[in-house]
Design an enzyme around this catalytic site. Structure first.
Site, PDB file in Angstrom:
ATOM      1  N   ARG A  78     -11.875   2.524  16.931  1.00  0.00           N
ATOM      2  CA  ARG A  78     -10.583   2.083  17.466  1.00  0.00           C
ATOM      3  C   ARG A  78      -9.567   3.194  17.231  1.00  0.00           C
ATOM      4  NH1 ARG A  78      -6.188  -1.266  14.689  1.00  0.00           N
ATOM      5  NH2 ARG A  78      -4.708  -1.429  16.399  1.00  0.00           N
ATOM      6  N   HIS A 122       0.641   1.888  19.422  1.00  0.00           N
ATOM      7  CA  HIS A 122       0.612   1.763  17.957  1.00  0.00           C
ATOM      8  C   HIS A 122       1.862   2.476  17.441  1.00  0.00           C
ATOM      9  CE1 HIS A 122      -2.256   1.143  14.341  1.00  0.00           C
ATOM     10  NE2 HIS A 122      -1.110   1.557  13.827  1.00  0.00           N
ATOM     11  N   GLU A 167       0.058  -4.829  16.121  1.00  0.00           N
ATOM     12  CA  GLU A 167       0.993  -5.438  15.169  1.00  0.00           C
ATOM     13  C   GLU A 167       2.437  -5.488  15.677  1.00  0.00           C
ATOM     14  OE1 GLU A 167       0.607  -3.499  11.376  1.00  0.00           O
ATOM     15  OE2 GLU A 167      -1.527  -3.888  11.230  1.00  0.00           O
ATOM     16  N   ASN A 293      -5.825  -7.896  11.987  1.00  0.00           N
ATOM     17  CA  ASN A 293      -5.592  -6.967  10.875  1.00  0.00           C
ATOM     18  C   ASN A 293      -5.211  -7.787   9.652  1.00  0.00           C
ATOM     19  OD1 ASN A 293      -5.887  -5.042  12.850  1.00  0.00           O
ATOM     20  ND2 ASN A 293      -3.809  -4.237  12.701  1.00  0.00           N
ATOM     21  N   TYR A 295      -4.620  -7.453   5.294  1.00  0.00           N
ATOM     22  CA  TYR A 295      -4.587  -6.650   4.068  1.00  0.00           C
ATOM     23  C   TYR A 295      -4.342  -7.475   2.812  1.00  0.00           C
ATOM     24  CZ  TYR A 295      -4.611  -2.542   7.000  1.00  0.00           C
ATOM     25  OH  TYR A 295      -4.989  -1.588   7.906  1.00  0.00           O
ATOM     26  N   GLU A 346      -8.563  -4.081  11.547  1.00  0.00           N
ATOM     27  CA  GLU A 346      -8.117  -3.316  10.376  1.00  0.00           C
ATOM     28  C   GLU A 346      -8.333  -4.146   9.128  1.00  0.00           C
ATOM     29  OE1 GLU A 346      -4.115  -1.706  10.342  1.00  0.00           O
ATOM     30  OE2 GLU A 346      -4.258  -1.148  12.456  1.00  0.00           O
TER      31      GLU A 346
HETATM   32  O1  IFM Z   1      -1.502   2.314   8.400  1.00  0.00           O
HETATM   33  C1  IFM Z   1      -1.196   1.031   8.851  1.00  0.00           C
HETATM   34  C2  IFM Z   1      -1.567   0.869  10.306  1.00  0.00           C
HETATM   35  O2  IFM Z   1      -0.945   1.816  11.092  1.00  0.00           O
HETATM   36  C3  IFM Z   1      -1.178  -0.501  10.798  1.00  0.00           C
HETATM   37  N1  IFM Z   1      -1.677  -1.526   9.943  1.00  0.00           N
HETATM   38  C4  IFM Z   1      -1.473  -1.392   8.515  1.00  0.00           C
HETATM   39  C5  IFM Z   1      -1.920  -0.030   8.055  1.00  0.00           C
HETATM   40  C6  IFM Z   1      -1.703   0.121   6.534  1.00  0.00           C
HETATM   41  O3  IFM Z   1      -0.357  -0.045   6.237  1.00  0.00           O
END
Ligand code: IFM
Length: 442
Positions: A78, A122, A167, A293, A295, A346
């Protein structure tokens, strides 16, 4: 006792990056400045004073990067396409030389047997468009549709799927409300306008993608951060509710025909005057694939007093590491939205990366992170959540926006002086996972 978890046949393994974070070559072949070039030039905006001028020099080294992906046995990659390379004026003439780069990249990937998953936006908006209002202006949505048409006209059905936006929550919130990202504006009203125009851009571009590449799939990539109230106090529950709406419902709800969360729009006094007749129909045209995505999770307290307990497992940016929230989130997204397919676009972490053996970074903490999150993905698949693959963030250590080059998310180290790529232990481990289509957990 160890258990082996096997993923479905055909599960997609790969990695992800984005244009401004890795390409460099900001003046090459007619590219115009993006809002990130401008933002980085303002003292104090980027923690280490850096920028994306060179980044990982992927623009010149993409063949080697693709060769490395092939060597690691990845199925998919990606990446994102830089609007300022393709239409340097934001609107108007297409820059063939800018498109050539992505044409070459797609060919290189295909000849290496790697499926290309491009994202059209992005975060690197052409600065000329920001000068005319950026995402606060409705015109930007229509400009984006023209840009999408230009890309699809060149890359066509050679790509697996086109994700319109990455995002949009972060684009609108960090870019227009908190100002921590480009273009650095700080207005709640601007943030709501931007959120709507981003969604409209997604819908309008979707029409062009369907027309120009009927055999590719239409996707969008959303980030999800589960929000929990810090305490049982009514005020904490209320703020958690609204933040949850803003961070997790605001984009997926309108895309799936539910409109904007009304109570949260009212709470923040957004009168929705930007939402014109017909917009929500355009925005809610069905998508084929949702990129997810994930985290971390966060806690909300009405007085902003909450801090994580000392012993909390975190990454080097201070984000809590909490894999169970990922599994819960995946089930929630599936139960609520019923989208045909999901791809983890992600997931990853910046870690200290301070242990080495014979020149290689020994990042067992990153391996543990990815393994723990893959265990959650596997669990969700067992419960029929249609997840078709997992792309680790990120292929390379790269420019982490306002944090500069401090946090290292890569499974491949990029030497900051020579730009040499050296796979970390996690890259070799992940390569093995991809080859065997399974993980082993305790
Ligand atoms: O690096 C970023 C990415 O560009 C978008 N999602 C979160 C990642 C980590 O912060």
């Amino acid at each position: 006792m160890t258990t082996t978890l096997t993923f479905p046949d055909g599960f997609i393994w790969g990695s992800a990056t984005s244009s401004y974070q890795i390409e460099g070559a900001v003046d090459a072949d007619g590219r115009s400045p993006s809002i990130w070039d401008t933002f980085c030039a303002v003292p104090g905006r980027i923690k280490d004073g850096s920028n994306g001028d060179v980044a990982c020099d992927h623009y010149n080294r993409y063949r080697d990067d693709v060769a490395l992906m092939k060597e690691l046995g990845f199925d998919a990659y990606r990446f994102s396409i830089a609007w300022p390379r393709v239409i340097p004026g934001g609107v108007g003439p297409v820059n063939a030389a800018g498109l050539d780069f992505y044409d070459r990249l797609v060919d290189e990937l295909l000849s290496a047997g790697i499926r290309p998953f491009p994202t059209l936006y992005h975060w690197d908006l052409p600065q000329v468009l920001e000068d005319r209002g950026g995402w606060v202006s409705r015109d930007t949505s229509f400009a984006f549709a023209d840009y999408a048409e230009a890309v699809v006209g060149r890359l066509g059905d050679r790509v697996d799927s086109y994700a319109t936006l990455n995002e949009p929550f972060v684009s609108a919130d960090h870019g227009y409300v908190t100002g921590e990202h480009a273009p650095g504006r700080t207005s709640r009203a601007a943030g709501f306008a931007a959120s709507h125009h981003l969604l409209l851009a997604h819908g309008l571009a979707g029409e062009r993608i369907r027309a120009g590449a009927p055999d590719s799939r239409l996707a969008i990539v959303l980030n999800f951060t589960p929000i929990e109230p810090a305490t049982d106090a009514a005020a904490d529950i209320e703020i958690a509710h609204h933040r949850n709406h803003l961070e997790n419902h605001w984009y997926a709800d309108p895309i799936t025909g539910r409109g904007y969360p009304a109570d949260t729009a009212q709470y923040f006094e957004w009168d929705q005057h930007e939402v014109l007749d017909g917009d929500l129909e355009i925005i809610s045209a069905p998508i084929d694939l949702l990129g997810i995505n994930y985290y971390t999770r966060e806690f909300a307290s009405a007085d902003n007093s909450f801090t994580l307990p000392e012993a909390t497992r975190r990454n080097t940016m201070g984000w809590e590491i909490h894999p169970p929230s990922f599994g819960k989130l995946l089930r929630w997204i599936n139960d609520r939205y019923h989208i045909p397919a999901f791809l983890i676009t992600e997931n990853g972490c910046p870690m200290p990366d301070d242990l080495r053996h014979e020149g290689r970074i020994l990042d067992d903490d990153r391996i543990e992170f990815v393994r723990d999150h893959l265990e959650q993905v596997h669990g969700a698949i067992q419960e029929d959540v249609p997840i078709e693959g997992y792309l680790v963030w990120s292929m390379l250590d790269n420019f982490e926006w306002a944090w500069g080059y401090g946090p290292t998310f890569g499974i491949v180290e990029v030497n900051s002086h020579t730009l040499e790529r050296i796979p970390k232990k996690s890259a070799l481990w992940f390569s093995d996972v991809a080859a065997n289509n399974r993980i082993t957990v305790e």
